[in-house]
Design an enzyme around this catalytic site. Structure first.
Site, PDB file in Angstrom:
ATOM      1  N   CYS A 118       0.810  -1.229   0.000  1.00 14.13           N
ATOM      2  CA  CYS A 118       0.000   0.000   0.000  1.00 14.13           C
ATOM      3  C   CYS A 118       0.838   1.272   0.000  1.00 14.13           C
ATOM      4  O   CYS A 118       0.318   2.355  -0.249  1.00 14.13           O
ATOM      5  CB  CYS A 118      -0.949  -0.003   1.189  1.00 14.13           C
ATOM      6  SG  CYS A 118      -1.957  -1.472   1.253  1.00 14.13           S
ATOM      7  N   HIS A 259      -3.508   6.749   2.553  1.00 14.90           N
ATOM      8  CA  HIS A 259      -3.880   5.418   2.095  1.00 14.90           C
ATOM      9  C   HIS A 259      -5.249   5.086   2.696  1.00 14.90           C
ATOM     10  O   HIS A 259      -5.536   5.440   3.838  1.00 14.90           O
ATOM     11  CB  HIS A 259      -2.842   4.378   2.522  1.00 14.90           C
ATOM     12  CG  HIS A 259      -3.283   2.995   2.184  1.00 14.90           C
ATOM     13  ND1 HIS A 259      -3.659   2.655   0.906  1.00 14.90           N
ATOM     14  CD2 HIS A 259      -3.451   1.879   2.935  1.00 14.90           C
ATOM     15  CE1 HIS A 259      -4.037   1.393   0.885  1.00 14.90           C
ATOM     16  NE2 HIS A 259      -3.921   0.902   2.106  1.00 14.90           N
ATOM     17  N   ASN A 289     -10.100  -0.640  -0.006  1.00 14.16           N
ATOM     18  CA  ASN A 289      -8.641  -0.511  -0.023  1.00 14.16           C
ATOM     19  C   ASN A 289      -8.123  -1.034  -1.359  1.00 14.16           C
ATOM     20  O   ASN A 289      -8.261  -2.209  -1.659  1.00 14.16           O
ATOM     21  CB  ASN A 289      -8.085  -1.336   1.147  1.00 14.16           C
ATOM     22  CG  ASN A 289      -6.566  -1.335   1.226  1.00 14.16           C
ATOM     23  OD1 ASN A 289      -5.876  -0.881   0.318  1.00 14.16           O
ATOM     24  ND2 ASN A 289      -6.038  -1.856   2.326  1.00 14.16           N
TER      25      ASN A 289
END
Ligand code: ACO
Length: 336
Positions: A118, A259, A289
């Protein structure tokens, strides 16, 4: 600011692509034991996008890249470097960046992928910035793209509700017009905690066999609670450090593009500073996500809807498997 006076590295265009198929929490509740209420209250996620079977990561990245180049007014042939941040490459090799190069016709670029989960987009941004700053590249494309639906265990309710597919891209150029562009970056890793978030199968440690497939090792594994704690701490520390390095304070920050893993993580970061959640650019309610794609997609949406404007101080912060984490602060928008 650039180590060399008189120029800076700026983002001159952004683009993104989201697959059209929407998977809602209610849809998920029909295939696993979960509810919309549980998912929304624990994560903030309402729905996510799922790529088509014949749509690979590079296909999504190529559309995002083309949109970013169009916004920048830059031709594909002008791109000297393409970096793709992904944990779901089209193939183990060649790099997804090479596939993107071919699709968009960026014949003068050299290309590679960065694997930092990520945090991948921020690691890629910082890497590209150094090539530009050093003068060996004039224009770079930095892309975060993921088809996480292919590494999601759709039988594991603790993880499958979290992830989605998509891609975001940024065009970077070196500028000499006294703008400030990217100001500072920080990055860190802790390989000692790799076991808390990973895909154990399919690599050289556990090459794919019938047994690894039976054990579902080809899918993401996550110790959610542990990851949560480290994510909050590392992102807060990275944000603090990068602002210190840039001689800025939290009050100077106009927008935070974090993020997008969990709304509770983002709230915890906001509360650690001034509690103002309104300065966070958030889209995880719609996309979940998307690992390396989360930051560039949120950036592109916030630029295109007019939230992020020239002169704004924009703070990016991310955390992911590895563990990896990073933060970048920039002054937005000079010199298209
Ligand atoms: N629906 C209903 N119940 C569920 C679900 C679900 N989808 N998933 C888990 N549960 C249950 C569990 O079984 C557990 O039940 P039990 O108490 O009877 O055992 C209960 O809910 C609580 O589970 P927890 O795992 O403790 O739930 P938590 O509040 O920690 O939320 C979550 C889990 C959302 C995963 C959270 O820990 C999280 O967001 N972690 C961080 C994720 C992250 O930051 N990732 C970043 C990087 S991702 C990357 O790099 C690819």
């Amino acid at each position: 600011m650039s180590e060399h006076s008189g120029h800076s590295v700026a983002i001159v265009g952004t683009g993104s692509y989201l697959p059209s198929k929407v998977l809602t929490n209610d849809d998920l509740s029909k295939i696993i034991d979960t509810t919309d209420e549980w998912i929304q209250s624990r994560t903030g996620i309402c729905e996510r996008r799922i790529a088509a079977d014949d749509e690979a990561t590079s296909d999504m990245c190529a559309v995002a890249a083309t949109r970013a180049l169009e916004q920048a007014g830059v031709a594909a042939e002008e791109v000297g470097l393409i970096i793709v941040a992904t944990v779901t490459p089209d193939m183990v090799f060649p790099s997804t960046a090479c596939f993107v190069q071919h699709k968009i016709g960026a014949s003068n670029a050299f290309c590679f992928d960065i694997e930092a989960a990520c945090s991948g987009f921020l690691f890629s941004l910082d890497t590209a910035r150094r090539f530009l700053d050093g003068g060996s590249v004039e224009t770079a494309l930095v892309i975060g793209g993921e088809k996480l639906s292919t590494v999601t265990d759709w039988e594991d309710r603790a993880t499958c509700v979290l992830f989605g597919d998509g891609a975001g891209a940024a065009v970077l150029q070196r500028k000499t017009n006294n703008g400030r562009g990217i100001l500072e970056s920080v990055a860190g890793s802790d390989g000692g905690l790799a076991h808390l978030l990973n895909i154990p199968g399919g690599g050289s440690r556990n090459p794919t066999t019938k047994e690894t497939i039976d054990q579902r090792l080809q899918y993401m594994k996550m110790a959610g609670n542990e990851v949560f704690k480290h994510a909050v701490r590392c992102m807060c520390d990275a944000a603090t450090k990068v602002l210190e390095k840039a001689n800025l304070t939290w009050d100077d920050v106009t927008w935070v593009v974090p993020h997008q893993a969990n709304m509770r993580i983002i709230n915890a970061i906001a509360n650690r500073f001034d509690g103002n959640i309104d300065k966070f650019c958030i889209n995880l309610n719609r996309y979940g996500n998307m690992s390396g794609a989360s930051v560039p997609v949120a950036l592109d949406e916030s630029v295109r809807d007019g939230r992020i404007k020239p002169g704004d101080i924009v703070l990016f912060v991310a955390f992911g498997g590895g563990f990896t984490w990073g933060a970048t602060v920039m002054e937005w928008g000079h010199g298209k």
